[in-house]
Design an enzyme around this catalytic site. Structure first.
Site, PDB file in Angstrom:
ATOM      1  CB  CYS A 257      25.726  20.643-129.709  1.00  0.00           C
ATOM      2  SG  CYS A 257      26.985  20.782-128.205  1.00  0.00           S
TER       3      CYS A 257
ATOM      4  CB  VAL B 282      30.918  22.673-126.375  1.00  0.00           C
ATOM      5  CG1 VAL B 282      30.079  23.673-125.744  1.00  0.00           C
ATOM      6  CG2 VAL B 282      30.596  21.169-126.062  1.00  0.00           C
TER       7      VAL B 282
ATOM      8  CB  ILE C  43      36.615  26.238-128.123  1.00  0.00           C
ATOM      9  CG1 ILE C  43      37.452  25.501-126.848  1.00  0.00           C
ATOM     10  CG2 ILE C  43      35.580  27.135-127.696  1.00  0.00           C
ATOM     11  CD1 ILE C  43      36.494  24.890-125.815  1.00  0.00           C
ATOM     12  CE  LYS C  44      29.822  24.597-133.600  1.00  0.00           C
ATOM     13  NZ  LYS C  44      28.593  24.048-133.804  1.00  0.00           N
ATOM     14  CB  VAL C  45      35.683  30.461-131.738  1.00  0.00           C
ATOM     15  CG1 VAL C  45      35.801  32.119-131.658  1.00  0.00           C
ATOM     16  CG2 VAL C  45      36.168  29.986-130.688  1.00  0.00           C
TER      17      VAL C  45
END
Length: 215
Positions: free
Chosen positions: A27, A53, A79-81
């Site tokens: 997402c 996320v 973790i999306k960075v």
């Protein structure tokens, strides 16, 4: 091949992750706010699957803080960075601390290579968003796949932001490790009208001969 759905629809995540061989779901902030959900609602869905996320903060320290908050909610979260100067710094630090990381908002091969050098687990090139800026999104993803193969890079390419299933299939054929697709495309993938029509013809013929619609 890993198949993810790109959504914050809680009911569909529960249904499809239970009923189909999905690797998990992704997402982004737009999806979460559009569905009027919270991170707290999403992080513990789909046990045993991979959940991605995005950090909201834009600066290095803020990204680290967001990541730590998210991992406190779910130990195995990814973790999306984003691929920004502070984002790369955060990716490098977080990977040294054992986080699962997806480098997001990838628009160039160079960004994908830099993210891989930081040790990230996944990169997510945005196919359709590239196309909106006159970049051939599918070709660029193919170039990332080729560059990773040439450099023997283990980071996985999860192609994202699709308009149609042809794009999805093309990139899987080209060697993308994974795709994350919106619900409308996933539902087209599993429910094809031509197949349904053929099945109905077979069942009608069987019923006409045996007076039943089963073996």
């Amino acid at each position: 091949m890993e198949l993810f759905i790109d959504t914050a629809n809680v009911e569909k995540i529960k249904q499809y992750c239970e009923q189909y061989p999905l690797a998990g779901f992704t997402c982004n902030p737009t999806i979460v706010t559009t569905e009027n959900r919270t991170v707290e609602e999403l992080v513990n869905l789909a046990p045993g699957k991979r959940v991605f996320v995005q950090a909201i903060a834009e600066d290095y320290e803020g990204i680290l803080e967001d990541a730590r908050k998210l991992r406190a909610m779910r130990e195995d979260i990814y973790i999306k960075v984003p691929c920004t100067p502070d984002g790369y710094r955060a990716m490098y630090t977080l990977k040294q601390e054992g986080y699962g990381i997806l480098a997001t908002a990838v628009y160039t091969v160079g960004q994908a290579l830099m993210a891989a050098a930081c040790g990230v687990d996944y990169v997510a090139p945005y196919v359709n968003r590239m196309s909106d800026t006159e970049i051939d999104g599918c070709t660029l993803v193919e170039d990332i796949v080729a560059a990773y193969a040439a450099q023997q890079i283990e980071t996985k390419v999860v192609a994202a932001s699709f308009k149609n299933l042809n794009q999805v299939v093309r990139l899987l054929v080209a060697g993308a490790d994974a795709v994350t697709i919106p619900l409308n495309l996933f539902e087209k993938l599993i429910d094809n009208k031509l197949t349904n029509d053929a099945v109905k013809v077979f069942a009608d013929q069987w019923e006409a001969h045996f007076n039943r619609r089963s073996i």
